[in-house]
Design an enzyme around this catalytic site. Structure first.
Site, PDB file in Angstrom:
ATOM      1  N   MET A  95      29.499  25.328  80.192  1.00 10.02           N
ATOM      2  CA  MET A  95      29.291  26.287  81.007  1.00 10.02           C
ATOM      3  C   MET A  95      28.143  27.560  80.768  1.00 10.02           C
ATOM      4  SD  MET A  95      31.070  25.683  83.500  1.00 10.02           S
ATOM      5  CE  MET A  95      31.170  27.057  84.503  1.00 10.02           C
ATOM      6  N   LEU A  98      21.324  26.028  78.279  1.00  7.10           N
ATOM      7  CA  LEU A  98      20.422  26.130  77.318  1.00  7.10           C
ATOM      8  C   LEU A  98      19.095  26.496  77.526  1.00  7.10           C
ATOM      9  CD1 LEU A  98      21.371  22.255  76.655  1.00  7.10           C
ATOM     10  CD2 LEU A  98      22.214  24.353  75.481  1.00  7.10           C
ATOM     11  N   HIS A 114      27.068  17.286  87.546  1.00 11.10           N
ATOM     12  CA  HIS A 114      27.197  18.576  88.457  1.00 11.10           C
ATOM     13  C   HIS A 114      27.941  17.937  89.745  1.00 11.10           C
ATOM     14  CE1 HIS A 114      26.537  22.518  89.822  1.00 11.10           C
ATOM     15  NE2 HIS A 114      26.023  21.868  91.124  1.00 11.10           N
ATOM     16  N   ASP A 150      20.395  23.211  86.939  1.00  7.93           N
ATOM     17  CA  ASP A 150      20.785  22.038  87.907  1.00  7.93           C
ATOM     18  C   ASP A 150      19.577  21.494  88.567  1.00  7.93           C
ATOM     19  OD1 ASP A 150      23.347  22.564  86.959  1.00  7.93           O
ATOM     20  OD2 ASP A 150      23.616  23.658  88.692  1.00  7.93           O
TER      21      ASP A 150
HETATM   22  C1  GRF Z   1      32.954  18.523  86.279  1.00  8.92           C
HETATM   23  O1  GRF Z   1      33.422  18.997  87.576  1.00  8.92           O
HETATM   24  C2  GRF Z   1      31.471  18.627  85.890  1.00  8.92           C
HETATM   25  O2  GRF Z   1      30.950  18.226  87.097  1.00  8.92           O
HETATM   26  C3  GRF Z   1      31.349  20.340  85.830  1.00  8.92           C
HETATM   27  O3  GRF Z   1      32.275  20.690  85.296  1.00  8.92           O
HETATM   28  C4  GRF Z   1      33.355  19.960  85.676  1.00  8.92           C
HETATM   29  C5  GRF Z   1      34.032  19.584  84.077  1.00  8.92           C
HETATM   30  O4  GRF Z   1      35.261  19.088  84.068  1.00  8.92           O
HETATM   31  N1  GRF Z   1      29.787  20.217  85.154  1.00  8.92           N
HETATM   32  P1  GRF Z   1      35.846  18.379  82.897  1.00  8.92           P
HETATM   33  O5  GRF Z   1      36.084  19.609  81.848  1.00  8.92           O
HETATM   34  O6  GRF Z   1      35.108  17.190  82.401  1.00  8.92           O
HETATM   35  O7  GRF Z   1      37.293  17.884  83.068  1.00  8.92           O
END
Ligand code: GRF
Length: 192
Positions: A95, A98, A114, A150
């Site tokens: 989250m 970078l 994503h 993204d």
């Molecule tokens: C996923 O939906 C991914 O696409 C997004 O964050 C979520 C992470 O899920 N970037 P997890 O931690 O892999 O279960």
């Protein structure tokens, strides 16, 4: 022989912040003979990331970096990557953004997953937005990471139908199921 094949795999780090279902899935994929990567490091920006348990479960090194001092933390992450000879990074629910500097300094490949059909719905709350806009389709995208959020080149996408009964929670579940197929497929596509 088995061991020799394993040694040739590309040393990869997975960056997470949350539940880690993609991490678990990528680790499992990496253990398959045909996988071009091995997971040698798990990086998190928080010790509360539930997914860190998978690093323990699969005996993979994990590093947690407090990003309060961002520049310092990125420097330390880079040192860690160097130490483990990491050549490839998979962001999986990481989250934090970078920095340009990090992306330039790492210089190798960084990819991300994503939960939307990019370029639609960059950023957060993709499922809420898709339901609110009464979209018929949602999905997920694996793409190269650039300094712009993204926005890097798309590697693979998978569409998911949104039904009238769907809500953000059910849609997230549906999309996540596809993410677990898409991430390994994208890795195979670019590294095989
Ligand atoms: C996923 O939906 C991914 O696409 C997004 O964050 C979520 C992470 O899920 N970037 P997890 O931690 O892999 O279960």
């Amino acid at each position: 022989m088995e061991k020799l094949t394993g040694l040739k795999k590309i040393k990869t780090a997975v960056f997470i912040s949350g539940a880690g279902s993609n991490l678990r899935n990528i680790i499992k994929f990496s253990k398959r003979k045909k996988s071009p990567i091995s997971i040698d490091l798990v990086v998190s920006n928080t010790r509360f990331a539930k997914g860190l348990k998978y690093a323990d479960q699969f005996k993979i090194k994990k590093r947690i970096f407090d990003l309060k001092n961002y520049n310092e933390a990125e420097k330390n992450i880079l040192l860690s990557l160097e130490k483990e000879k990491i050549k490839f990074i998979c962001l999986a629910g990481y989250m934090k953004i970078l920095s340009k500097n990090f992306i330039k300094k790492f210089g190798k490949k960084i990819i991300n997953i994503h939960p939307s059909l990019l370029p639609k719905y960059k950023g957060l709350n993709t499922h809420v937005k898709a339901i609110k806009n009464k979209d018929k389709l949602a999905g997920c995208t694996v793409h190269y990471v650039t300094a712009k959020l993204d926005s890097g080149k798309i590697i693979l996408q998978k569409k998911v139908k949104i039904s009238a009964k769907d809500n953000p929670v059910s849609l997230k579940k549906k999309v996540l199921k596809q993410e677990h197929k898409l991430y390994p497929a994208a890795i195979m596509k670019i590294l095989n």
